[in-house]
Design an enzyme around this catalytic site. Structure first.
Site, PDB file in Angstrom:
ATOM      1  N   GLY A   1     -37.651   4.551 -33.655  1.00 54.65           N
ATOM      2  CA  GLY A   1     -36.668   5.150 -32.743  1.00 54.65           C
ATOM      3  C   GLY A   1     -35.592   5.942 -33.458  1.00 54.65           C
ATOM      4  O   GLY A   1     -35.310   7.090 -33.126  1.00 54.65           O
ATOM      5  N   ARG A   2     -34.997   5.359 -34.497  1.00 51.61           N
ATOM      6  CA  ARG A   2     -33.870   6.023 -35.161  1.00 51.61           C
ATOM      7  C   ARG A   2     -34.305   7.137 -36.101  1.00 51.61           C
ATOM      8  O   ARG A   2     -33.472   7.780 -36.739  1.00 51.61           O
ATOM      9  CB  ARG A   2     -33.031   4.982 -35.907  1.00 51.61           C
TER      10      ARG A   2
ATOM     11  N   GLU B   1     -29.193  -0.436 -38.447  1.00 52.16           N
ATOM     12  CA  GLU B   1     -30.402  -1.002 -37.841  1.00 52.16           C
ATOM     13  C   GLU B   1     -31.524  -1.046 -38.871  1.00 52.16           C
ATOM     14  O   GLU B   1     -32.434  -1.860 -38.769  1.00 52.16           O
ATOM     15  CB  GLU B   1     -30.822  -0.176 -36.606  1.00 52.16           C
TER      16      GLU B   1
ATOM     17  N   LYS C   1     -39.253   5.280 -26.030  1.00 53.37           N
ATOM     18  CA  LYS C   1     -40.521   5.054 -26.715  1.00 53.37           C
ATOM     19  C   LYS C   1     -41.339   4.008 -25.947  1.00 53.37           C
ATOM     20  O   LYS C   1     -42.513   4.200 -25.683  1.00 53.37           O
ATOM     21  CB  LYS C   1     -40.198   4.568 -28.129  1.00 53.37           C
TER      22      LYS C   1
ATOM     23  N   GLU D   1     -31.641  -0.547 -20.126  1.00 48.45           N
ATOM     24  CA  GLU D   1     -30.587   0.434 -19.856  1.00 48.45           C
ATOM     25  C   GLU D   1     -31.207   1.747 -19.356  1.00 48.45           C
ATOM     26  O   GLU D   1     -30.784   2.321 -18.348  1.00 48.45           O
ATOM     27  CB  GLU D   1     -29.780   0.745 -21.130  1.00 48.45           C
TER      28      GLU D   1
ATOM     29  N   HIS E   1      -4.871  11.139 -39.033  1.00 50.10           N
ATOM     30  CA  HIS E   1      -3.721  10.743 -38.218  1.00 50.10           C
ATOM     31  C   HIS E   1      -3.998   9.436 -37.482  1.00 50.10           C
ATOM     32  O   HIS E   1      -3.331   9.113 -36.505  1.00 50.10           O
ATOM     33  CB  HIS E   1      -3.381  11.869 -37.241  1.00 50.10           C
TER      34      HIS E   1
ATOM     35  N   LYS F   1     -31.021  -9.058 -26.168  1.00 53.20           N
ATOM     36  CA  LYS F   1     -31.760  -8.533 -24.999  1.00 53.20           C
ATOM     37  C   LYS F   1     -32.321  -9.696 -24.183  1.00 53.20           C
ATOM     38  O   LYS F   1     -32.215  -9.716 -22.957  1.00 53.20           O
ATOM     39  CB  LYS F   1     -32.947  -7.675 -25.470  1.00 53.20           C
TER      40      LYS F   1
HETATM   41  O1  F6P Z   1     -31.891  -1.070 -30.017  1.00 55.84           O
HETATM   42  C1  F6P Z   1     -33.213  -1.310 -30.275  1.00 55.84           C
HETATM   43  C2  F6P Z   1     -34.082  -0.131 -30.027  1.00 55.84           C
HETATM   44  O2  F6P Z   1     -35.403  -0.548 -30.079  1.00 55.84           O
HETATM   45  C3  F6P Z   1     -33.848   1.014 -31.007  1.00 55.84           C
HETATM   46  O3  F6P Z   1     -34.473   0.860 -32.209  1.00 55.84           O
HETATM   47  C4  F6P Z   1     -34.359   2.164 -30.222  1.00 55.84           C
HETATM   48  O4  F6P Z   1     -33.935   3.356 -30.785  1.00 55.84           O
HETATM   49  C5  F6P Z   1     -33.769   1.864 -28.876  1.00 55.84           C
HETATM   50  O5  F6P Z   1     -33.846   0.459 -28.759  1.00 55.84           O
HETATM   51  C6  F6P Z   1     -34.421   2.526 -27.705  1.00 55.84           C
HETATM   52  O6  F6P Z   1     -35.746   2.117 -27.520  1.00 55.84           O
HETATM   53  P1  F6P Z   1     -36.701   2.895 -26.553  1.00 55.84           P
HETATM   54  O7  F6P Z   1     -36.875   4.282 -27.056  1.00 55.84           O
HETATM   55  O8  F6P Z   1     -37.996   2.142 -26.556  1.00 55.84           O
HETATM   56  O9  F6P Z   1     -36.086   2.900 -25.182  1.00 55.84           O
END
Ligand code: F6P
Length: 531
Positions: A251-252, A337, A193, A199, A368, A497
């Site tokens: 995001g979620r 979250e 987003k 990452e 199990h 972060k």
């Molecule tokens: O972990 C925090 C967060 O902002 C989540 O809410 C989101 O889903 C994820 O990082 C990824 O964010 P982005 O889509 O901006 O890379």
């Protein structure tokens, strides 16, 4: 109201007493929506407790807030944003209160996704080496968990190129995904987003470099799903392959829109639409069903009863559906979250514990592994079972019967347990007596009276998956409203972060660790010791 809930929970009767008192309990304490059945009769909620829970929902104004959410009010107050992920699956026109243009924008982005997904699937879009054979979705959190979970869940419908998901900044993730792939026939979707997540951007650059040696212009084999079009352009991705979404999609909550592109490529636009239809059907149910017959509402109230009322801090999600193996992870982000917060909307303290720890694994595997603790441990863990009436493998129906038998057996065993007398009888039958009988029998006692709910659905189709995901989204919403929490921000992920960004130069040897605490300094020394 929280005190009343705790008082009611303290006085709660046992589940078996409730069944003995009311032969129609199963019907009275279950709800259906379409072909789905939610059974919460194997809990200690009685009619009084349920009345109280419903009164709490009313007092918190759940229905009014629900309507405000669907009509685009800025209910995400800490970020001053609307919460309109439901519009992504609304197939019936602009929701009341939302400008037509915004709805049309959703339709046009979906149409663009469909065109692109179809081209990737049928060879209309090619890589340097021809038709796309592999798709790598690079994203994390909400930009990964939804499509990754959905692609696995809908494997029987999966007829596009192979789709893999890379999320972790651990180089192992991308290295394993790229191993053996042909860069000339691989499409990389960078799903972020913000297009700043460390990452995702690190993995995206690694994928780009991997392609660079062998593809003349790697950017032509990249697509992006992002709100930050300036950043996608700076990365070199052509705007025709950038699928944007607005800040009113968290995001979620985003797998219904462009973040679902990889899922759409895997199962095709038609099946993706069925997934949206299922979500939309659940929305309509949530908006119109009276509270007592409202599945998300009652699922939420059961959750509050167990966590805030009875004090059970965790919740196990146990799908007896192997293809839902990523559902617990998906729900972890959705629930934790969203509702893992200590402050209410106006800045005050949350008066009770916030959302529960969510965890789980598919049955029967979990049986199990950790069910021992669920049955005989000292902590009570409310369990949420999910099971399909029918599997996708009619030729293996005997497997499915065993699966269902195990699912039902677990909720029955949790409720009924086994008394000391019953355990003694078993030991007597085995020929034990005296002290040894007593000692052995005690190990075989199951306390019982352990709560669970069961969600039964016809078959894990795209439509049903849509129903299930929307059900859980609205459950989290209802819980959040009653807790007074803003379920749509996530400030709690920021500090880690920031600190990671400050530690990176230390690990590179560019800065000193002197200002760090003793533990962090020691760990750094240890991790940097190459001798
Ligand atoms: O972990 C925090 C967060 O902002 C989540 O809410 C989101 O889903 C994820 O990082 C990824 O964010 P982005 O889509 O901006 O890379």
């Amino acid at each position: 109201m929280w005190d009343d809930l705790k008082t009611a929970a303290e006085k709660r009767p046992t589940i078996q007493t409730l069944f003995e008192a009311d032969p129609k309990r199963a019907e009275q304490f279950s709800i259906s929506q379409g072909d789905m059945l939610f059974d919460y009769s194997k809990t200690q909620i009685d009619a009084d407790a349920r009345r109280l829970l419903l009164a709490m929902a009313q007092e918190a104004g759940v229905e009014a807030k629900r309507d405000r959410m669907f009509s685009g009010a800025h209910i995400n107050e800490t970020e001053d944003r609307a919460v309109l992920h439901t519009m992504l699956r609304n197939l019936g026109g602009a929701p009341t209160g939302v400008p037509e243009e915004e709805y049309h924008e959703v339709l046009s982005i979906r149409a663009a996704m469909e065109t692109f997904a179809t081209a990737v699937r049928d060879g209309g879009f090619t890589g340097q080496g021809g038709a796309i054979t592999d798709v790598i979705n690079i994203g994390i959190g909400g930009s990964d968990l939804g499509p990754a979970m959905g692609t696995l869940a809908l494997a029987p419908y999966y007829d596009g190129p192979r789709v893999q998901f890379v999320s972790n900044v651990d180089g192992a993730d991308i290295a394993d995904a790229l191993k053996g792939l042909n860069p000339e026939t691989t499409l990389v979707i960078v799903a972020s987003k913000t297009f700043t997540t460390i990452e995702t951007m690190t993995n995206a650059r690694t994928a780009f470099d991997w392609m660079k040696g062998q593809v003349a212009d790697p950017a032509t084999q990249f697509a992006a799903v992002s709100s930050a079009t300036d950043k996608t352009s700076a990365f070199g991705i052509d705007p025709s392959r950038v699928f944007g979404f607005e800040d009113w999609v968290g995001g979620r909550y985003s797998m219904w829109g462009p973040i679902g592109l990889s899922l759409m490529i895997a199962i095709g636009p038609e099946k993706f639409l069925e997934f949206l239809e299922g979500g939309w059907a659940m929305d309509k149910h949530f908006q119109t069903a009276p509270p007592l017959e409202n599945m998300p509402m009652m699922l939420a109230l059961v959750g509050l009863w167990h966590n805030q009322g009875c004090g059970h801090a965790t919740r196990a999600v146990l799908p007896y559906d192997n293809r839902l193996s990523r559902l617990p992870a998906y729900l972890q982000q959705l629930e934790m979250e969203s509702n893992g917060k200590s402050v209410v909307m106006d800045g005050g303290d949350v008066p009770v514990h916030s959302g529960p720890v969510v965890w789980g694994e598919p049955g029967t595997n979990g049986q199990h592994a950790f069910y021992q603790l669920i049955h005989q441990g000292t902590r009570v863990i409310p369990c949420e079972f999910l099971v399909a009436r029918e599997g996708h493998e009619p030729e293996l129906s005997h497997h499915h019967q065993l699966l269902v038998a195990n699912c039902l057996a677990q909720s029955e065993a949790l409720m009924v347990g086994r008394s000391l007398d019953e355990a003694r009888d078993i030991m007597v039958a085995k020929g034990l007596s005296g002290e040894e009988l007593e000692r052995q029998a005690r190990h075989r006692v199951f306390p019982g009276n352990r709560p669970s709910t069961t969600l039964v659905y016809p078959k894990l189709t795209p439509y049903v998956l849509g129903q299930i995901i929307a059900l859980y989204e609205h459950r989290v919403f209802v819980e959040g409203v009653i807790l007074g929490i803003n379920s749509f921000d996530q400030w709690g992920v920021e500090l880690g972060k920031e600190l990671a960004n400050k530690l990176t130069p230390i690990l590179r040897g560019e800065e000193s660790a002197a200002a760090k605490d003793g533990s962090t300094q020691m760990l750094l020394r240890y991790l940097q010791d190459k001798s």
